[in-house]
Design a protein around this motif. Sequence first.
Motif, short mmCIF file in Angstrom:
data_model
loop_
_atom_site.label_atom_id
_atom_site.label_comp_id
_atom_site.label_asym_id
_atom_site.label_seq_id
_atom_site.Cartn_x
_atom_site.Cartn_y
_atom_site.Cartn_z
N VAL A 1 0.84 -1.20 0.00
CA VAL A 1 0.00 0.00 0.00
C VAL A 1 0.88 1.25 0.00
N LEU A 2 1.94 1.26 0.80
CA LEU A 2 2.85 2.40 0.82
C LEU A 2 3.54 2.59 -0.53
N MET A 3 3.92 1.53 -1.19
CA MET A 3 4.57 1.63 -2.51
C MET A 3 3.59 2.19 -3.55
N ILE A 4 2.34 1.76 -3.49
CA ILE A 4 1.34 2.28 -4.43
C ILE A 4 1.14 3.77 -4.20
N GLY A 5 1.05 4.19 -2.95
CA GLY A 5 0.92 5.62 -2.65
C GLY A 5 2.13 6.41 -3.09
N LYS A 6 3.31 5.86 -2.94
CA LYS A 6 4.54 6.55 -3.36
C LYS A 6 4.59 6.69 -4.88
N MET A 7 4.21 5.65 -5.61
CA MET A 7 4.22 5.72 -7.07
C MET A 7 3.21 6.74 -7.58
N GLN B 1 4.73 10.16 -7.15
CA GLN B 1 5.83 10.38 -8.10
C GLN B 1 5.31 10.67 -9.50
N THR B 2 4.27 10.03 -9.92
CA THR B 2 3.73 10.31 -11.25
C THR B 2 3.12 11.71 -11.28
N GLU B 3 2.49 12.12 -10.18
CA GLU B 3 1.95 13.47 -10.12
C GLU B 3 3.07 14.50 -10.20
N TRP B 4 4.17 14.25 -9.50
CA TRP B 4 5.32 15.15 -9.54
C TRP B 4 5.92 15.20 -10.94
N LEU B 5 6.01 14.04 -11.60
CA LEU B 5 6.57 13.98 -12.95
C LEU B 5 5.70 14.75 -13.95
N ILE B 6 4.38 14.61 -13.84
CA ILE B 6 3.48 15.34 -14.74
C ILE B 6 3.60 16.84 -14.50
N ASN B 7 3.66 17.26 -13.24
CA ASN B 7 3.84 18.69 -12.94
C ASN B 7 5.16 19.20 -13.48
N PHE B 8 6.22 18.43 -13.33
CA PHE B 8 7.54 18.82 -13.84
C PHE B 8 7.50 19.00 -15.36
N LEU B 9 6.91 18.05 -16.06
CA LEU B 9 6.86 18.13 -17.52
C LEU B 9 6.00 19.31 -17.98
N LEU B 10 4.87 19.53 -17.32
CA LEU B 10 4.02 20.67 -17.70
C LEU B 10 4.73 21.99 -17.45
N ARG B 11 5.40 22.13 -16.31
CA ARG B 11 6.14 23.37 -16.04
C ARG B 11 7.26 23.55 -17.05
N GLY B 12 7.95 22.46 -17.41
CA GLY B 12 9.03 22.56 -18.39
C GLY B 12 8.54 22.99 -19.75
N VAL B 13 7.45 22.39 -20.21
CA VAL B 13 6.92 22.73 -21.54
C VAL B 13 6.37 24.15 -21.54
#
Length: 90
Positions: free
Chosen positions: A17-23, A26-38
């Motif tokens: 359950v902790l690993m699923i929450g962590k993933m 992380q995907t939310e952070w990655l999407i935010n990073f890519l949107l800010r970069g673009v």
Amino acid sequence: MDTYMGIILIVVILVAVLMIGKMKSQTEWLINFLLRGVLGMMSIYFVNFLLADAFPGLEIGYNAITFLTTGVLGFPGIAMLYGINFYMLL
């Protein structure tokens, strides 16, 4: 043995359950990073276009460093890049 197996099963479920929450975070952070970069690169393009006639030599290049800076810092990163470039122009 049944008690130990139950404890191990509970620990494995908790870790899963902790690993699923962590993933998910992380995907939310990655999407935010890519949107800010673009969006940062698009903003740099338009600001370069607008400032080309008024301030020659103040344009920011399009490369991985500017993408990483705008991806991590967002619009303050764009201001920082232009500030550094303006300082180097003086």
